[in-house]
Enzyme design. Structure first.
Site, short mmCIF file in Angstrom:
data_model
loop_
_atom_site.label_atom_id
_atom_site.label_comp_id
_atom_site.label_asym_id
_atom_site.label_seq_id
_atom_site.Cartn_x
_atom_site.Cartn_y
_atom_site.Cartn_z
N GLN A 103 -20.08 34.38 -10.19
CA GLN A 103 -18.91 34.78 -9.42
C GLN A 103 -18.02 35.70 -10.26
O GLN A 103 -17.60 35.34 -11.36
CB GLN A 103 -18.10 33.55 -9.00
CG GLN A 103 -16.93 33.90 -8.08
CD GLN A 103 -16.11 32.69 -7.73
OE1 GLN A 103 -15.29 32.22 -8.53
NE2 GLN A 103 -16.31 32.15 -6.52
N TYR A 178 -6.67 34.24 -5.74
CA TYR A 178 -7.00 35.12 -6.86
C TYR A 178 -6.83 36.57 -6.40
O TYR A 178 -6.40 36.83 -5.28
CB TYR A 178 -8.39 34.79 -7.38
CG TYR A 178 -8.43 33.41 -8.01
CD1 TYR A 178 -7.88 33.18 -9.26
CD2 TYR A 178 -8.96 32.32 -7.32
CE1 TYR A 178 -7.87 31.91 -9.83
CE2 TYR A 178 -8.96 31.05 -7.87
CZ TYR A 178 -8.41 30.85 -9.12
OH TYR A 178 -8.39 29.58 -9.67
N ARG A 225 -17.08 36.26 -0.84
CA ARG A 225 -16.45 34.98 -0.53
C ARG A 225 -15.05 35.23 0.00
O ARG A 225 -14.23 35.87 -0.66
CB ARG A 225 -16.39 34.08 -1.77
CG ARG A 225 -15.96 32.66 -1.40
CD ARG A 225 -16.16 31.68 -2.54
NE ARG A 225 -16.35 30.34 -2.01
CZ ARG A 225 -15.82 29.24 -2.54
NH1 ARG A 225 -15.08 29.33 -3.62
NH2 ARG A 225 -16.05 28.07 -1.99
N GLY A 325 -20.29 21.64 -4.04
CA GLY A 325 -19.63 21.68 -5.33
C GLY A 325 -19.50 20.31 -5.95
O GLY A 325 -20.28 19.90 -6.81
N ARG A 326 -18.52 19.55 -5.49
CA ARG A 326 -18.30 18.21 -6.04
C ARG A 326 -19.50 17.28 -5.86
O ARG A 326 -19.79 16.49 -6.76
CB ARG A 326 -17.03 17.62 -5.43
CG ARG A 326 -15.75 18.33 -5.88
CD ARG A 326 -14.54 17.93 -5.05
NE ARG A 326 -14.67 18.35 -3.67
CZ ARG A 326 -13.81 18.04 -2.70
NH1 ARG A 326 -12.76 17.28 -2.99
NH2 ARG A 326 -13.98 18.47 -1.47
N CYS A 350 -12.29 12.64 -5.00
CA CYS A 350 -11.01 12.21 -5.59
C CYS A 350 -10.34 13.33 -6.37
O CYS A 350 -9.20 13.18 -6.82
CB CYS A 350 -11.24 11.01 -6.51
SG CYS A 350 -12.20 11.38 -8.01
N CYS A 353 -12.34 15.87 -11.00
CA CYS A 353 -13.01 16.99 -11.65
C CYS A 353 -12.11 18.22 -11.73
O CYS A 353 -12.17 18.99 -12.70
CB CYS A 353 -14.31 17.34 -10.93
SG CYS A 353 -14.15 17.60 -9.15
N CYS A 365 -16.37 13.72 -14.39
CA CYS A 365 -16.50 13.11 -13.06
C CYS A 365 -16.30 11.61 -13.16
O CYS A 365 -16.76 10.99 -14.13
CB CYS A 365 -17.89 13.44 -12.49
SG CYS A 365 -18.27 12.67 -10.89
N ALA A 396 -19.14 -1.04 -11.95
CA ALA A 396 -19.76 -1.12 -13.28
C ALA A 396 -21.10 -1.82 -13.21
O ALA A 396 -22.10 -1.36 -13.76
CB ALA A 396 -18.82 -1.82 -14.25
#
Length: 578
Positions: A103, A178, A225, A325-326, A350, A353, A365, A396
């Site tokens: 990008q 941007y 984009r 992405g995430r 959440c 990241c 993450c 856990a």
């Protein structure tokens, strides 16, 4: 009748064939070195996603000129000195079967002087609040026509450099506030010349870059984009965004990537990377609308981490390629797993990241401790041939069990009637990781992680304590029973959450306080694992591991990392019973 495409069918962008219709979009990692060179950590991070099956990897935003750098340790492409590392990166992606893009994005007014060493430039001298480790109100220098030509030339040179490095294509970043996006926004572009005023004039800068690259870097496909909706007064509107997408196709774009949101978005900038309280497939309808207007492939993004939802978006003709992405940060093998029909490690949305990276840390993450540390875990695996009993089916315990399932005999025992532990209550809290919490997100994560364990052969028993018979003959016993509240709060806090009282206005303000949340995570909770471990009827030589909140009360990421590390490096964290 035309055959309906599938998520895992090939697709072409500008004559370049992708093995499927998935894409890793650009996300800053801070894994480059201080100068912007590719590092071994950079290679390991991107290799993991390519090996996980994604069709196209879009390497993180790199500025075409130093004045556009907006992050410390931002990947560089503005000089030939970066070519050797970029070539290594492309070779790594190609060896893993993925196509490679990078990008090209310029921070404009968002590029702080502390990062670039120069005065930021923008279409107009509009003060801009920026955050890079700390907050600042940046006042950029309005670009002259000569400065605009210099920047356009830099984009063309960067695209040519990308082609020399071996990238299959490049992406022009025209979204999220941007530089190209700043030219498109009436609030940030107050010019009265040919680059300001009408939509056609405001789009001129980005389209000039596109046309110049297509003309002067032949054979290099370009993705444009576009953030089609800025969500603030004076920002780009959806109708305008759709028109810019059409003009991009006419200007030679080989694909249009559709997103939305801006750093100035209302009610908050989080809209451009929608967290868990936002609906799934947040921006898909924008992509579907664009698909009716252009003939080139349309890329869509925005909370598409559910494989069924992503597949439906393609099958329903709403988009051609899904940007993940995430989800690919949470599970780099999302594509391979989804194609095989097995559970993926679900992203919580959440935004840890994003927010943690903006504080200056490298990408990480909550649910995938290997993110950004892929080189550290390279080749790590759990020993096999052991009988393992895990006490506790919270995040856990489930994480540990999922990591050791292969090659071991694993049983998980929990006194509750289902998996998840206190993590299920987290979705009832007002906030999680500084975003509004949403219960379905945590439920999906727990259920898919439990399903992963079961497919790996892990047995579960709910509603009872572990007995001596359960523990007899165990090689490893893992205590993942969580923490408990002190001062009798163990009954009060869950009641506040289950009755939704914690979301009442006064309580929500209280829970939002950093001091209160620190107390609830740490100071008012204590791990109960050590005491329990000392009372277990174990055989001599049994190894006991205390992980997650049972070892030290804290946040979810700390608990999951503790279990993850214990599973993959047990010798460093274990202690045989006498």
């Amino acid at each position: 009748m035309a055959e309906v495409p599938g998520l895992f069918d090939p697709v072409e962008i500008g004559g370049v064939r992708l093995r499927n219709r998935t894409l890793l979009p650009s996300m800053t990692t801070r894994l480059a070195d201080d100068a912007g060179h590719v590092t071994d950590a950079t290679l390991a991070y991107y290799r993991a996603r390519a090996e996980g099956g994604v069709g196209l990897v879009t390497v993180e935003m790199a500025s075409p000129e130093i004045a556009g750098k907006h992050r410390f340790r931002e990947l560089g492409i503005y000089d030939d000195m970066f070519l050797p590392g970029l070539r290594r990166l492309v070779d790594t992606l190609h060896e893993a079967g993925a196509r490679a893009s990078i990008q090209l994005g310029h921070g404009g007014s968002r590029a702080r002087s502390a990062v670039s060493g120069t005065t930021p430039v923008a279409p107009s001298a509009v003060p801009t609040p920026v955050f890079e480790i700390d907050a600042e109100l940046a006042v950029p220098e309005a670009m002259s026509h000569a400065r605009i030509r210099e920047t356009v030339d830099a984009y063309v040179a960067a695209a040519a450099r990308a082609q020399r490095a071996g990238f299959d294509m490049v992406e022009l970043h025209g979204a999220h506030g941007y530089l190209i996006s700043q030219f498109l926004s009436p609030l940030e572009n107050t010019r009265s010349d040919v680059y300001g005023g009408s939509l056609e004039n405001r789009a001129r800068f980005g389209l000039e870059i596109l046309r110049r690259i297509k003309s002067e870097v032949p054979g290099l496909p370009v993705i444009f984009r576009i953030g089609v909706e800025d969500f603030f007064p004076g920002g780009l509107t959806a109708d305008e965004g759709m028109q810019v997408g059409r003009w991009a196709e006419q200007g030679g774009a080989d694909a249009v990537s559709v997103t939305a949101g801006h750093y100035r978005s209302l009610p908050a900038a989080e809209r451009m990377i929608p967290p868990m309280a936002y609906p799934a497939a947040t921006f898909v309808e924008y992509a579907a609308r664009m698909k009716q207007l252009v003939d080139v492939p349309v890329i869509g993004v925005g909370r598409l981490g559910d494989p069924d939802l992503a597949a439906a978006a393609v099958a329903d003709g709403k988009l051609d390629i899904v940007a993940l992405g995430r989800p690919l940060i949470a599970d780099p093998h999302w594509v391979a797993k989804a194609q095989a029909g097995v559970p993926v490690r679900r992203c919580l949305a959440c935004n840890h990241c994003i927010t943690n990276m903006r504080s200056g840390a490298q990408l990480s993450c909550v649910v995938n401790p290997a993110t950004g540390r892929e080189d550290v875990y390279d080749g790590a695996s759990a020993p096999g041939g052991r009988r393992i009993v895990v006490l506790g089916a919270g995040p856990a315990g489930l994480t540990y069990a999922s990591q050791v399932a292969e090659g071991n005999d694993v049983t998980v025992i929990d006194t509750a009637d289902r998996a998840g532990g206190a993590f299920r209550l987290t979705g009832l809290a007002p906030r999680f990781n500084d975003v509004a919490a949403a219960e379905p997100t945590f439920t999906a994560y727990v259920e898919e992680l439990e399903r992963t364990c079961r497919l790996g052969g892990v047995r579960f028993r709910y509603g009872s304590e572990a007995t001596g018979d359960d523990l007899r003959g165990a090689d490893v016993v893992v205590v993942a029973t969580g923490a408990h509240y002190r001062f009798g709060l163990g009954a009060v806090v869950p009641r506040l959450l289950r009755t939704r009282a914690a979301r009442w206005k006064a309580a929500a303000r209280l829970f939002a306080s950093p001091r209160v949340r620190d107390a609830l995570y740490y100071r008012l909770r204590t791990g109960r694992g050590a005491g329990l471990a000392g009372r277990l009827p174990l055989d001599p030589g049994t190894t006991v591991l205390v992980v997650g909140d049972a070892a030290r009360a804290g946040k979810a990421r700390e608990a999951i990392t503790s279990a993850f590390d214990a599973a993959l490096a047990p010798s460093a964290r274990s202690a045989p019973t006498p």
